[in-house]
Design an enzyme around this catalytic site. Structure first.
Site, PDB file in Angstrom:
ATOM      1  N   SER A 140       0.566  -1.464  -0.024  1.00 13.87           N
ATOM      2  CA  SER A 140      -0.076  -0.075  -0.207  1.00 13.87           C
ATOM      3  C   SER A 140       1.097   1.113   0.081  1.00 13.87           C
ATOM      4  O   SER A 140       2.060   1.166  -0.095  1.00 13.87           O
ATOM      5  CB  SER A 140      -0.856  -0.068   1.151  1.00 13.87           C
ATOM      6  OG  SER A 140      -1.632   1.608   1.283  1.00 13.87           O
ATOM      7  N   TYR A 153      -2.804  -0.452  10.445  1.00 13.12           N
ATOM      8  CA  TYR A 153      -2.241  -1.495   9.107  1.00 13.12           C
ATOM      9  C   TYR A 153      -1.595  -0.748   8.062  1.00 13.12           C
ATOM     10  O   TYR A 153      -0.325  -1.567   7.689  1.00 13.12           O
ATOM     11  CB  TYR A 153      -3.882  -0.948   8.172  1.00 13.12           C
ATOM     12  CG  TYR A 153      -3.830  -1.044   6.309  1.00 13.12           C
ATOM     13  CD1 TYR A 153      -3.928  -2.282   6.145  1.00 13.12           C
ATOM     14  CD2 TYR A 153      -3.872  -0.131   6.098  1.00 13.12           C
ATOM     15  CE1 TYR A 153      -4.206  -2.291   4.959  1.00 13.12           C
ATOM     16  CE2 TYR A 153      -4.030   0.225   4.107  1.00 13.12           C
ATOM     17  CZ  TYR A 153      -4.148  -1.661   3.649  1.00 13.12           C
ATOM     18  OH  TYR A 153      -4.294  -1.813   2.706  1.00 13.12           O
TER      19      TYR A 153
END
Length: 264
Positions: A140, A153
């Site tokens: 990401s 995350y």
């Protein structure tokens, strides 16, 4: 390198980016092994693919990584080998640090990091023996820049970068490739399924996610990077890409900008 005649194992294949990748890969004379927790959804994806006879379904829960060795043996047995492992499975998070239970931190780390690492380690001997293989990892942009509401995350994605950068150096002489793919906002259910501080799904889609890149377009760009054997690629909007590069040279400025992002 083309994907034709390759055997590709894809995790997180039941929806979003994984679903789009599966459908696109199936049109390129690729044999596929599709994995996720949802076997029914995997079978639905299989029906949308070309040449479904070349597609095997292998249910897999990354959080239960004690079963990984058995899953790897099954995957290799399907077609006799695996050429590319696309580590695409994972979950996201939407909660402030002060509101996030340690159980949520642990679950995110178990699924996104340890599950992926366990799967990678389990198939690594197969790649080394064949002196061939390609690990592809969906990380990401927050694996490069931590932002509000995504602390756990972001931590898992940063960890993946550290692990796979090290692995890439170790297996270079074994002719094994590593590609890290960093998505920005992609229009999938990732934010809808993201865990809140108590572990419940958020249940709604973020506006930025809804306005993100369509997963079909993302899949095309991701496969282009895989074919080119890129070490790291950012598939995101202009602002997100700019943020990654700006952080290298103007970290204080980027920190100031991140502080202004919404935390509600």
């Amino acid at each position: 390198m083309t994907n034709e005649n390759k055997i590709v194992w894809l995790t997180g294949a039941s929806s979003g980016i994984g679903k789009s990748l599966a459908i696109l890969l199936s049109s390129q004379n690729t044999k596929l092994i599709l994995s996720s927790r949802n076997e029914s959804a995997l079978n639905d994806v299989r029906t949308l693919c070309q040449s479904p006879e070349n597609i095997k379904i292998l249910p897999l829960d990354l959080e239960r990584y004690e079963d990984i060795e058995e899953k790897v043996n099954q995957a290799i047995a399907f077609f006799g080998r695996v050429d590319i492992l696309i580590n695409n499975g994972g979950i996201s998070q939407r909660s402030l640090v002060k509101d996030t239970s340690i159980a949520v931190d642990k679950r995110l780390m178990d699924v996104n990091y340890l599950g992926t690492v366990a799967l990678t380690k389990a198939i690594l001997p197969h790649f080394i023996q064949r002196q061939s293989g390609h690990f592809v990892v969906t990380t990401s942009i927050v694996g490069k820049i931590g932002t509000p509401l995504r602390s756990s995350y972001a931590a898992t994605k940063h960890a993946l970068h550290g692990f796979f950068d090290s692995l890439r150096a170790e297996v270079f002489n074994d002719k094994i490739k590593v590609t890290l793919v960093c998505p920005g906002f992609v229009a999938t259910n990732v934010s809808k399924n993201a865990l809140t501080g108590n572990g419940d799904p958020q249940g709604k889609m973020d506006k930025a996610t809804a306005n993100g890149i369509h997963p079909d377009r993302f899949a095309k760009l991701m496969l282009k990077a895989i074919r080119a054997e890129k070490q790291e690629v950012y598939i995101a909007g202009a602002k997100e890409k700019l943020g990654v590069y700006a952080k290298r040279f103007y970290p204080k400025l980027v920190s100031k900008m991140i502080r202004k992002l919404s935390v509600t």
